[in-house]
Design a protein around this motif. Structure first.
Motif, PDB file in Angstrom:
ATOM      1  N   TYR A  76       0.746  -1.309   0.129  1.00 34.71           N
ATOM      2  CA  TYR A  76      -0.048  -0.123   0.122  1.00 34.71           C
ATOM      3  C   TYR A  76       0.672   1.257   0.130  1.00 34.71           C
ATOM      4  CZ  TYR A  76      -4.008  -2.927   1.758  1.00 34.71           C
ATOM      5  OH  TYR A  76      -4.927  -3.968   1.949  1.00 34.71           O
ATOM      6  N   CYS A 132      -1.069  -3.779  -3.765  1.00 32.56           N
ATOM      7  CA  CYS A 132      -2.240  -3.392  -2.861  1.00 32.56           C
ATOM      8  C   CYS A 132      -2.563  -2.024  -3.077  1.00 32.56           C
ATOM      9  CB  CYS A 132      -2.016  -3.676  -1.378  1.00 32.56           C
ATOM     10  SG  CYS A 132      -1.329  -5.359  -1.061  1.00 32.56           S
ATOM     11  N   SER A 133      -3.791  -1.382  -3.501  1.00 26.32           N
ATOM     12  CA  SER A 133      -4.062  -0.183  -3.760  1.00 26.32           C
ATOM     13  C   SER A 133      -3.276   0.494  -4.748  1.00 26.32           C
ATOM     14  CB  SER A 133      -4.240   0.374  -2.394  1.00 26.32           C
ATOM     15  OG  SER A 133      -4.928   1.739  -2.291  1.00 26.32           O
ATOM     16  N   TYR A 162     -10.584   5.777   4.541  1.00 24.55           N
ATOM     17  CA  TYR A 162     -10.069   4.282   4.567  1.00 24.55           C
ATOM     18  C   TYR A 162     -10.185   3.643   5.671  1.00 24.55           C
ATOM     19  CZ  TYR A 162      -8.721   5.870  -0.063  1.00 24.55           C
ATOM     20  OH  TYR A 162      -8.718   6.341  -1.675  1.00 24.55           O
ATOM     21  N   GLY A 177      -7.524   3.363   7.864  1.00 22.42           N
ATOM     22  CA  GLY A 177      -6.314   2.509   7.696  1.00 22.42           C
ATOM     23  C   GLY A 177      -5.244   3.132   8.648  1.00 22.42           C
ATOM     24  N   PHE A 213      -7.768  -2.376   3.737  1.00 20.06           N
ATOM     25  CA  PHE A 213      -6.522  -2.923   4.056  1.00 20.06           C
ATOM     26  C   PHE A 213      -6.712  -4.248   4.436  1.00 20.06           C
ATOM     27  CE2 PHE A 213      -6.386   1.581   4.501  1.00 20.06           C
ATOM     28  CZ  PHE A 213      -5.043   1.773   4.237  1.00 20.06           C
ATOM     29  N   ARG A 266      -3.206  -6.343   5.059  1.00 20.23           N
ATOM     30  CA  ARG A 266      -2.575  -6.062   6.294  1.00 20.23           C
ATOM     31  C   ARG A 266      -3.249  -6.471   7.476  1.00 20.23           C
ATOM     32  NH1 ARG A 266      -3.367  -0.050   8.457  1.00 20.23           N
ATOM     33  NH2 ARG A 266      -5.181  -1.070   8.883  1.00 20.23           N
TER      34      ARG A 266
END
Length: 297
Positions: A68, A136-137, A194, A196, A275, A278
């Protein structure tokens, strides 16, 4: 949950034809996923761009993983420890974070891809076995662009691209500008949109000062991102995975990744949010291995 959307050329038994060139390990191979990643990690490969697997074996498949925005390769240390025999997990370590904290972060995606590609060209042994890319993202867009760049540089094409929690290239929305936001405003917006930003990071200002420069650089790279032409689909399938609770990447948007991949591309929804890699690394790794024809014991 699963979104029943695919772009298949025929029955694949849950496995893309492009990943059938290696032999999956037996079901009893593999190891248990540990809950946390430790640091420092082994010295990097490819000029520091790669955090190599924890084991010294020569893998039958290499999986290069881009994390990310703002995060480093240690996100994938638990994956590396738990991956079954024959699968090598390589976390991508961009400048400005973790083992490369002393280097200035890069804020232009073409520059990142150019430098990483040059580093990988200098390591041809990494491409003696099939490989796949994962992101990721923000890392998904970066991995997509890397999948385009490596064949142009004379390296083999990946056998698959796996993307988590990301809009497809033609649907990437401006995520800023963040340059005018203070640190507190930036963290607040990310937490609101998000969810996150861990509490311990927000409460420890010293850690936050280390985290924000590479985060800002990655976000700036996304602000400037220009997608390729619509006819620039990859030669390998794209496997798009998203969290059912991710309000930023809805299933119908995630599904549009299939237009950027070869026949065999598909989309699946998983439990979790933006996420999920993670927050639930074991589930994310198990889904990744399943997609590639392997099994996490």
């Amino acid at each position: 949950m699963a979104w029943p959307i695919s772009r298949r050329s025929g029955p694949t038994c849950g496995r893309s034809p492009c990943v059938a060139r290696w032999t999956p390990p037996s079901p009893d191979e593999g190891s248990q996923l540990t809950a946390t990643a430790s640091y420092p990690a082994p010295p990097g490969a490819a000029g520091g761009w790669l955090l190599p697997p924890r084991r010294g074996e020569v893998p039958r498949l290499r999986l290069f993983c881009w994390p990310y925005a703002g995060l480093g390769a240690s996100l994938f240390v638990p994956w590396s420890r738990a991956a079954p025999e024959g699968v090598g997990i390589y976390g991508i370590q961009a400048p400005g974070r973790e083992s490369r904290i002393a280097e200035p972060p890069l804020s232009a995606l073409p520059h990142m891809i150019e430098r990483l590609t040059a580093a990988l060209v200098a390591e041809p042994d990494l491409f003696e076995a099939p490989y796949a890319l994962l992101g990721c993202s923000f890392g998904a867009i970066a991995a997509f662009e890397l999948a385009r760049a490596l064949p142009r540089a004379g390296l083999p094409a990946p056998t698959a691209l796996i993307v988590f929690a990301c809009r497809p290239p033609h649907r990437v929305q401006p995520v800023g500008p963040f340059s005018a936001l203070s640190d507190d405003e930036l963290v607040g917006r990310l937490q609101r949109d998000y969810g996150g930003v861990p509490d311990e990071l927000r409460e420890q200002r010293e850690l936050l000062r280390l985290f924000l420069p590479p985060l800002r650089a990655d976000l700036a790279a996304m602000e400037r991102y220009a997608p390729p032409p619509a006819n620039a689909a990859l030669a390998c399938p794209v496997f798009a995975r998203g969290g059912a609770d991710d309000a930023q990447v809805r299933g119908e948007v995630l599904a549009e990744w299939v237009r950027w991949g070869a026949p065999g591309s598909d989309v699946r929804g998983l439990a979790g949010g933006h996420f999920l890699v993670r927050d639930d690394p074991r589930a994310a790794l198990a889904e990744t291995l399943r997609t590639l024809g392997y099994r996490l014991s």
